[in-house]
Write a protein that holds these residues in place. Structure first.
Motif, PDB file in Angstrom:
ATOM      1  N   GLY A 240       0.948  -1.102   0.204  1.00  0.00           N
ATOM      2  CA  GLY A 240       0.086   0.126  -0.084  1.00  0.00           C
ATOM      3  C   GLY A 240       0.866   1.404   0.095  1.00  0.00           C
ATOM      4  N   ILE A 241       2.184   1.097   0.166  1.00  0.00           N
ATOM      5  CA  ILE A 241       2.991   2.447   0.093  1.00  0.00           C
ATOM      6  C   ILE A 241       3.169   3.248  -1.035  1.00  0.00           C
ATOM      7  CG2 ILE A 241       5.303   3.288   0.742  1.00  0.00           C
ATOM      8  CD1 ILE A 241       5.681   1.306   2.890  1.00  0.00           C
ATOM      9  N   ALA A 242       3.098   2.372  -2.065  1.00  0.00           N
ATOM     10  CA  ALA A 242       3.334   3.069  -3.533  1.00  0.00           C
ATOM     11  C   ALA A 242       1.970   3.745  -3.929  1.00  0.00           C
ATOM     12  CB  ALA A 242       3.730   2.006  -4.648  1.00  0.00           C
ATOM     13  N   PRO A 243       0.847   3.094  -3.483  1.00  0.00           N
ATOM     14  CA  PRO A 243      -0.552   3.843  -3.966  1.00  0.00           C
ATOM     15  C   PRO A 243      -0.543   5.074  -2.851  1.00  0.00           C
ATOM     16  CG  PRO A 243      -0.621   1.315  -3.947  1.00  0.00           C
ATOM     17  CD  PRO A 243       0.635   1.682  -3.666  1.00  0.00           C
ATOM     18  N   PHE A 244      -0.395   4.750  -1.803  1.00  0.00           N
ATOM     19  CA  PHE A 244      -0.429   5.784  -0.701  1.00  0.00           C
ATOM     20  C   PHE A 244       0.323   7.338  -1.231  1.00  0.00           C
ATOM     21  CE2 PHE A 244       2.024   7.837   2.826  1.00  0.00           C
ATOM     22  CZ  PHE A 244       0.440   8.712   3.292  1.00  0.00           C
TER      23      PHE A 244
ATOM     24  N   THR B 213      -0.860   8.793  -4.162  1.00  0.00           N
ATOM     25  CA  THR B 213      -2.269   9.589  -4.159  1.00  0.00           C
ATOM     26  C   THR B 213      -1.872  10.781  -3.422  1.00  0.00           C
ATOM     27  OG1 THR B 213      -3.567   7.501  -3.901  1.00  0.00           O
ATOM     28  CG2 THR B 213      -4.253   9.526  -2.768  1.00  0.00           C
ATOM     29  N   ALA B 214      -0.969  10.760  -2.438  1.00  0.00           N
ATOM     30  CA  ALA B 214      -0.494  12.045  -1.678  1.00  0.00           C
ATOM     31  C   ALA B 214      -0.007  12.933  -2.737  1.00  0.00           C
ATOM     32  CB  ALA B 214       0.388  11.710  -0.798  1.00  0.00           C
ATOM     33  N   ASP B 215       1.034  12.517  -3.669  1.00  0.00           N
ATOM     34  CA  ASP B 215       1.598  13.442  -4.610  1.00  0.00           C
ATOM     35  C   ASP B 215       0.602  13.871  -5.830  1.00  0.00           C
ATOM     36  OD1 ASP B 215       4.154  13.171  -3.541  1.00  0.00           O
ATOM     37  OD2 ASP B 215       4.902  11.447  -4.796  1.00  0.00           O
ATOM     38  N   ALA B 216      -0.121  13.239  -6.020  1.00  0.00           N
ATOM     39  CA  ALA B 216      -1.371  13.607  -7.105  1.00  0.00           C
ATOM     40  C   ALA B 216      -2.507  14.317  -6.590  1.00  0.00           C
ATOM     41  CB  ALA B 216      -1.774  12.083  -7.844  1.00  0.00           C
ATOM     42  N   GLY B 217      -2.721  13.972  -5.325  1.00  0.00           N
ATOM     43  CA  GLY B 217      -3.885  14.822  -4.774  1.00  0.00           C
ATOM     44  C   GLY B 217      -5.529  14.240  -4.996  1.00  0.00           C
TER      45      GLY B 217
ATOM     46  N   SER C 291      -3.089  15.015   9.569  1.00  0.00           N
ATOM     47  CA  SER C 291      -1.838  15.064  10.285  1.00  0.00           C
ATOM     48  C   SER C 291      -1.151  13.874  10.395  1.00  0.00           C
ATOM     49  CB  SER C 291      -2.055  15.818  11.719  1.00  0.00           C
ATOM     50  OG  SER C 291      -2.941  15.021  12.648  1.00  0.00           O
ATOM     51  N   ALA C 292      -1.841  12.637  10.665  1.00  0.00           N
ATOM     52  CA  ALA C 292      -1.043  11.689  10.688  1.00  0.00           C
ATOM     53  C   ALA C 292      -0.477  11.187   9.377  1.00  0.00           C
ATOM     54  CB  ALA C 292      -2.085  10.184  11.047  1.00  0.00           C
ATOM     55  N   GLY C 293      -1.173  11.354   8.421  1.00  0.00           N
ATOM     56  CA  GLY C 293      -0.875  11.170   6.850  1.00  0.00           C
ATOM     57  C   GLY C 293       0.330  11.989   6.508  1.00  0.00           C
ATOM     58  N   HIS C 294       0.411  13.057   7.030  1.00  0.00           N
ATOM     59  CA  HIS C 294       1.672  13.989   6.867  1.00  0.00           C
ATOM     60  C   HIS C 294       3.061  13.247   7.456  1.00  0.00           C
ATOM     61  CE1 HIS C 294       0.373  17.449   4.670  1.00  0.00           C
ATOM     62  NE2 HIS C 294      -0.647  17.514   5.398  1.00  0.00           N
ATOM     63  N   ALA C 295       2.620  12.784   8.611  1.00  0.00           N
ATOM     64  CA  ALA C 295       3.957  12.283   9.375  1.00  0.00           C
ATOM     65  C   ALA C 295       4.185  10.868   8.644  1.00  0.00           C
ATOM     66  CB  ALA C 295       3.681  12.016  10.633  1.00  0.00           C
ATOM     67  N   TYR C 296       3.215  10.062   8.306  1.00  0.00           N
ATOM     68  CA  TYR C 296       3.557   8.729   7.646  1.00  0.00           C
ATOM     69  C   TYR C 296       4.302   8.999   6.246  1.00  0.00           C
ATOM     70  CZ  TYR C 296       2.890   3.857   6.243  1.00  0.00           C
ATOM     71  OH  TYR C 296       3.052   2.472   5.846  1.00  0.00           O
ATOM     72  N   TYR C 297       3.684  10.047   5.379  1.00  0.00           N
ATOM     73  CA  TYR C 297       4.472  10.483   4.226  1.00  0.00           C
ATOM     74  C   TYR C 297       5.666  10.738   4.199  1.00  0.00           C
ATOM     75  CZ  TYR C 297       5.046  12.991  -0.144  1.00  0.00           C
ATOM     76  OH  TYR C 297       5.303  13.423  -1.495  1.00  0.00           O
ATOM     77  N   ALA C 298       6.121  11.632   5.402  1.00  0.00           N
ATOM     78  CA  ALA C 298       7.542  12.098   5.228  1.00  0.00           C
ATOM     79  C   ALA C 298       8.379  10.795   5.749  1.00  0.00           C
ATOM     80  CB  ALA C 298       7.731  12.972   6.532  1.00  0.00           C
ATOM     81  N   THR C 299       8.016   9.932   6.389  1.00  0.00           N
ATOM     82  CA  THR C 299       8.626   8.593   6.884  1.00  0.00           C
ATOM     83  C   THR C 299       8.913   7.880   5.664  1.00  0.00           C
ATOM     84  OG1 THR C 299       7.936   8.777   9.286  1.00  0.00           O
ATOM     85  CG2 THR C 299       8.966   6.683   8.312  1.00  0.00           C
ATOM     86  N   CYS C 300       7.785   7.494   4.955  1.00  0.00           N
ATOM     87  CA  CYS C 300       7.828   6.803   3.700  1.00  0.00           C
ATOM     88  C   CYS C 300       9.068   7.186   2.608  1.00  0.00           C
ATOM     89  CB  CYS C 300       6.614   6.565   3.081  1.00  0.00           C
ATOM     90  SG  CYS C 300       5.535   5.480   4.147  1.00  0.00           S
ATOM     91  N   LYS C 301       8.775   8.558   2.563  1.00  0.00           N
ATOM     92  CA  LYS C 301       9.759   9.125   1.489  1.00  0.00           C
ATOM     93  C   LYS C 301      11.108   8.943   1.909  1.00  0.00           C
ATOM     94  CE  LYS C 301       8.532  11.622  -1.700  1.00  0.00           C
ATOM     95  NZ  LYS C 301       8.325  11.488  -3.134  1.00  0.00           N
ATOM     96  N   ARG C 302      11.442   9.151   3.211  1.00  0.00           N
ATOM     97  CA  ARG C 302      12.828   9.173   3.682  1.00  0.00           C
ATOM     98  C   ARG C 302      13.464   7.582   3.600  1.00  0.00           C
ATOM     99  NH1 ARG C 302      14.558   7.283   8.171  1.00  0.00           N
ATOM    100  NH2 ARG C 302      12.672   7.341   9.454  1.00  0.00           N
ATOM    101  N   VAL C 303      12.572   6.687   4.085  1.00  0.00           N
ATOM    102  CA  VAL C 303      12.859   5.341   4.083  1.00  0.00           C
ATOM    103  C   VAL C 303      13.006   4.940   2.444  1.00  0.00           C
ATOM    104  CG1 VAL C 303      11.966   2.756   4.104  1.00  0.00           C
ATOM    105  CG2 VAL C 303      11.865   4.580   5.903  1.00  0.00           C
ATOM    106  N   LEU C 304      12.220   5.402   1.698  1.00  0.00           N
ATOM    107  CA  LEU C 304      12.508   5.023   0.164  1.00  0.00           C
ATOM    108  C   LEU C 304      13.804   5.571  -0.593  1.00  0.00           C
ATOM    109  CD1 LEU C 304       8.836   5.167  -1.443  1.00  0.00           C
ATOM    110  CD2 LEU C 304      10.247   3.372  -0.891  1.00  0.00           C
TER     111      LEU C 304
END
Length: 305
Positions: free
Chosen positions: A7-11, A14-18, A61-74
């Protein structure tokens, strides 16, 4: 481990595309498939990642935090793949280096220019700052630091290059006009140029304590000038404005020509330590390892500096 990646790639898409529709186009999936994948991810995490309405989709707010973490890990995964792609010992490609302002200009830049000539494919990006930058936040591969934190973070590697040597010095013209001080007490009768903290207050001078093998502080009652930049203090000394305590790496060229002379040489003392610092994960790359050794060879202090 595979469940954590689902689910990380779709998430992220979606966050990038809006929107789910635009994300689906990027991923070559149906909008329904992307929406369901994100919903399953939210269910597994137990949080709402997107605030949905009929008009728009935005990160919670949780989505923003998770997004930042996923981008860093990738990005770390990309870095790890780059490690495997590099040829051992070959210095090529981009590298971000953080250096102190004056020391960076006077000592590190000549070393980096030499390395760029030796390795034509090297592409350094050099950041100048006297503050202790966060190497992870600012994506610094290697930093040169004057001084050390009270505690090195476990994720940082460090290499001690030596210690500054501090001397009292002045221009010959100033000493001819005012006389040469013969003791610490006589310094009180002279115009002194101090290093200024951010609030403008002068830093005390340090002197070697011959009796106890340590250092003594000497607080300047009223310096003629307080300057918060090393090169500017050197300029004031060259202009004959007074006596200053400076690192020898700042003034060695002027000492060699006689434009500046040492005052009270027995009071010369050790200054701040110099270090190379780097995120330990970066040391896995042959590029970073080679660059660390090249910089160590060029910047290590073999004598007073």
């Amino acid at each position: 481990m595979s469940d954590h990646l689902k689910g990380i790639a779709p998430f992220l898409a979606t966050a990038d595309a809006g929107s789910f529709t635009k994300a689906a186009e990027r991923l070559h999936l149906s909008s329904s498939a992307v929406s369901k994948s994100v919903a399953r991810l939210e269910a597994r995490l137990g949080v709402i990642l997107f605030e949905r309405s009929t008009r728009r989709l935005q990160l919670s707010s949780a989505g923003h935090a998770y997004y930042a973490t996923c981008k860093r890990v990738l990005q770390e995964l990309v870095d790890a793949e780059n490690v495997l792609a590099e040829q051992e010992g070959e210095l090529a490609g981009k590298v971000r280096i953080g250096v102190p302002a004056s020391y960076g200009r006077m000592r590190v830049m000549p070393a980096l220019i030499d390395l760029c000539e030796k390795y034509p494919q090297l592409q350094p990006s050099i950041a100048f700052s006297d503050r202790f930058v966060d190497l992870f936040e600012e994506r610094i591969d290697i930093a040169v630091r004057i001084g050390a934190p009270s505690h090195w973070p476990a994720a940082l590697g460090q290499m001690h290059l030596g210690d500054e040597q501090l001397i009292l010095c002045a221009a010959p013209g100033y000493l001819a006009r005012r006389g040469t001080p013969a003791s610490i007490a006589e310094l009180a009768q002279h115009d002194c140029i101090a290093y200024g903290r951010a609030d403008g207050s002068p830093m005390p001078w340090l002197f070697a304590d011959g009796e106890h093998g340590g250092q003594l502080e000497h607080r300047l009652a009223s310096p003629r000038m307080t300057v918060g930049d090393a090169e500017a203090r050197t300029a004031a000394v060259l202009a004959g404005l007074g006596v200053a305590q400076l690192a020898t790496w700042l003034v060695e060229q002027y000492l060699a020509t006689g434009a500046i002379v040492a005052v009270l040489p027995p009071l010369a003392t050790q200054g701040l330590p110099l270090y190379l610092a780097w995120p330990l994960a970066r040391q896995l790359t042959p590029k970073t390892g080679t660059l660390l050794q090249e910089l160590r060879q060029r910047l290590t202090i073999n004598g007073p500096a």
